[in-house]
Design an enzyme around this catalytic site. Sequence first.
Site, PDB file in Angstrom:
ATOM      1  N   GLY A 168      -5.999   5.135  -1.833  1.00  0.00           N
ATOM      2  CA  GLY A 168      -5.693   3.865  -1.187  1.00  0.00           C
ATOM      3  C   GLY A 168      -6.892   2.963  -1.021  1.00  0.00           C
ATOM      4  CB  SER A 194      -2.671  11.464  -9.506  1.00  0.00           C
ATOM      5  OG  SER A 194      -3.111  10.470  -8.625  1.00  0.00           O
ATOM      6  CB  ILE A 197      -0.863   6.076  -6.758  1.00  0.00           C
ATOM      7  CG1 ILE A 197      -0.965   7.462  -7.401  1.00  0.00           C
ATOM      8  CG2 ILE A 197       0.561   5.827  -6.246  1.00  0.00           C
ATOM      9  CD1 ILE A 197      -0.815   8.620  -6.451  1.00  0.00           C
ATOM     10  CB  THR A 198      -1.769   2.101  -3.967  1.00  0.00           C
ATOM     11  OG1 THR A 198      -2.880   2.809  -3.399  1.00  0.00           O
ATOM     12  CG2 THR A 198      -0.482   2.812  -3.589  1.00  0.00           C
ATOM     13  CB  SER A 199      -6.672   2.539  -6.096  1.00  0.00           C
ATOM     14  OG  SER A 199      -6.709   3.501  -7.124  1.00  0.00           O
ATOM     15  CG  ASP A 256       1.326   7.633  -2.403  1.00  0.00           C
ATOM     16  OD1 ASP A 256       2.253   8.365  -2.803  1.00  0.00           O
ATOM     17  OD2 ASP A 256       0.142   8.027  -2.331  1.00  0.00           O
ATOM     18  CB  SER A 264       2.330  13.748  -4.847  1.00  0.00           C
ATOM     19  OG  SER A 264       1.218  13.442  -5.640  1.00  0.00           O
TER      20      SER A 264
END
EC number: 2.4.2.57
Length: 503
Positions: A168, A194, A197-199, A256, A264
Site C-alpha cells: 500500500g 506478489s 496490487i494497489t501500488s 485489497d 492471500s
Amino acid sequence: MRARVKILDVFSGRYSVFISEEEAKKAKLHPDDLVKVESGKKTIYGSLVISNLVGSGEIGVSKDVLQLHSLSEGEVVTVTPVGTPESVRYIKKKMHGEKLRKVEIEAIVRDIVDRKLRDIEISSFVTALEINGLDMDEIAALTVAMAETGDMLDIDRKPIMDVHSIGGVPGNKTNILVVPIVAAAGLTIPKTSSRAITSAAGTADVVEVFANVSFSLDEIKRIVEKVGACLVWGGALNLAPADDITIKSERALSVDPPGLMLASIMSKKYAMGSQYVLIDIPTGKGVKVETMEEARSLARDFIELGKRLGQYVEVAITYGGQPIGHTVGPALEAREALSALMTGKGPGSLIEKATGLAGILLEMGGVAPAGMGKKMAKEILESGKAWEKMKEIIEEQGGDPNIKPEDIPIGDKTYTFTAPTSGYVTWIDNRAITGIARAAGAPEDKGAGLELYVKVGEKVKEGDPLFTIHAESEARLDQAIVFARRTEPIRIEGMVLQRIGNI
Ligand SMILES: O=P(O)(O)OC[C@H]1O[C@H](OP(=O)(O)O)[C@H](O)[C@@H]1O
Ligand SMILES: Nc1ccnc(=O)[nH]1
C-alpha cells in the site's frame, strides 16, 4: 462437438477458446459462454470467442491455456457448453452479506483455479468482499482452500522464516533488504511476493528488474537449499494459484479487501512451509490501514489466523504516512534497494525500516538476543554481508551479481516539478504519488516512476525541484504530468491550496 485443437498465437490474459462463426451457430454458442474442453483425462474450462481465425471442425486455444495445460496441435477434443457454476450462487450470498460455509468457500476457490469463474464473476467476488468482508472462520477456510488447491514446498531446514508486507505504501522496496540481511545471519527465508496490487511496484516487479522471479517449486527448493533465501514471484508457481488470479481483479479496481488480503498473504506462507512469519502493516494516511487502532485489529487477525494454521506470527506496525525512500517504480526502486545493500547507506526511512524488520526476524529466529536484533541487522548491512548474500541470490536467480545500480535503465522521458513557494513540506500524498507513477506506466513499464527529492518536514525554497517523473514514452509522461497537476502530491506550508473564484 468434437474438434481438432489449433494453437493460436494469441495471449488474451484469460482462458479463451475460439470457434468459428459457423460452428457457433450450429452449436448455439455465444461469445463469452463458458465451455468445457475434454481430451482424455484433461478437462479445461474457458470462455468462448467466436472468430474465423479457426475453421469448422477446429477449436483454437490462446497461449494462456498452454501455460498450465499441455495441449497439442491437431489433438482431438470434445467441447461442451457448461452452465453457470454453483459457486456463483455463493458469491451472490456474500453480496447480500451472508456468511459463507467452508464448502462454499472451497467451491469458489476451486472454480477460480479451474477457470470456471470468469473475470466478471471474480471481480464480483472481490467487490462483495470489499463491501461485506469475511469473519475469521471464513478467512481461515479461504486461506487453507487457496493453499491446498496448489502445491506446497517442503524444505528440510529449520526454522523457516518469512516476512510479508500488506503493501500500500509507495516505494516499499524494504523486503529486498530484509531478506538478504536475515539470510546472511544464517536463517532460511524463502520469500514469495506478489506483483503490484494497489501500488506502482510490487516486490516481485522490482526484483524482476535484476533477476528472474519465475521459478518452479523444485528450482526454488534448490535455490533455498543452496543460499538460504530467494525473492520470487508467488504467481509463477502453482502455489496458492487462486491468489494471482484474484489479484488481477484487485489491481484493476485498486482494492485489497482485508479478508482476502489475509488469505492471500497467509496462504502463500502456509504453502511455503514458513514457521515464523513477520507481517508489516504500513499505517498512515492514504494507505491500506490509516489508523493505529485499525492496524492493531488487523494485527490480531494475522496472529489469530497464524495460530489456526500452526504458524507463529508477529506483526510490525510501521510508518506509512509518506513514501519509503526516494524512489517509486520498478527500476528506480531496484536502483535504490541495491545501492542501499551495496553501500549500507541510504534514506533513513528505508534503512531504519529494513533493519527494524530484519532485527525482529533475527530475534524470532533465535540468532539475536532480545532487544539486539536491529543492531545486529545494521551490522550485517553495513559490513557488506547482506550485499554478499544478495549477490548469491541474484546469481542463483539468473541475474548478474556484478550489477551496478546506476546501470539499471530508467525511463528517459522526464519532467521535474518544482516548489511553487518557499516553506516546509507538510504532506506528501501517497495516493497521488502512486497515481502519478502508474500514469507514467509503472509497473508494466519497468523504467517508469518517480524520484522524490523532498520528504515531510524538509525546508524548500521556491523553484527547488520536488520530484521528477520518469516514463518510457512521451504519451505516458504527458498522462503522468496531467495527473500530477490535477492532484497535489506535495504540500508546502504557505502554498495557496486552492483558489475558488466568484461565479
Ligand atoms: O503495495 P501493493 O501493491 O498494494 O501490495 C503488494 C506488495 O505488498 C507485498 O510486499 P512484499 O512482497 O512483502 O514486500 C506484496 O508481495 C507485494 O509486493
Ligand atoms: N493482498 C496482498 C497484499 C500484499 N501481499 C500479498 O501477497 N497479497
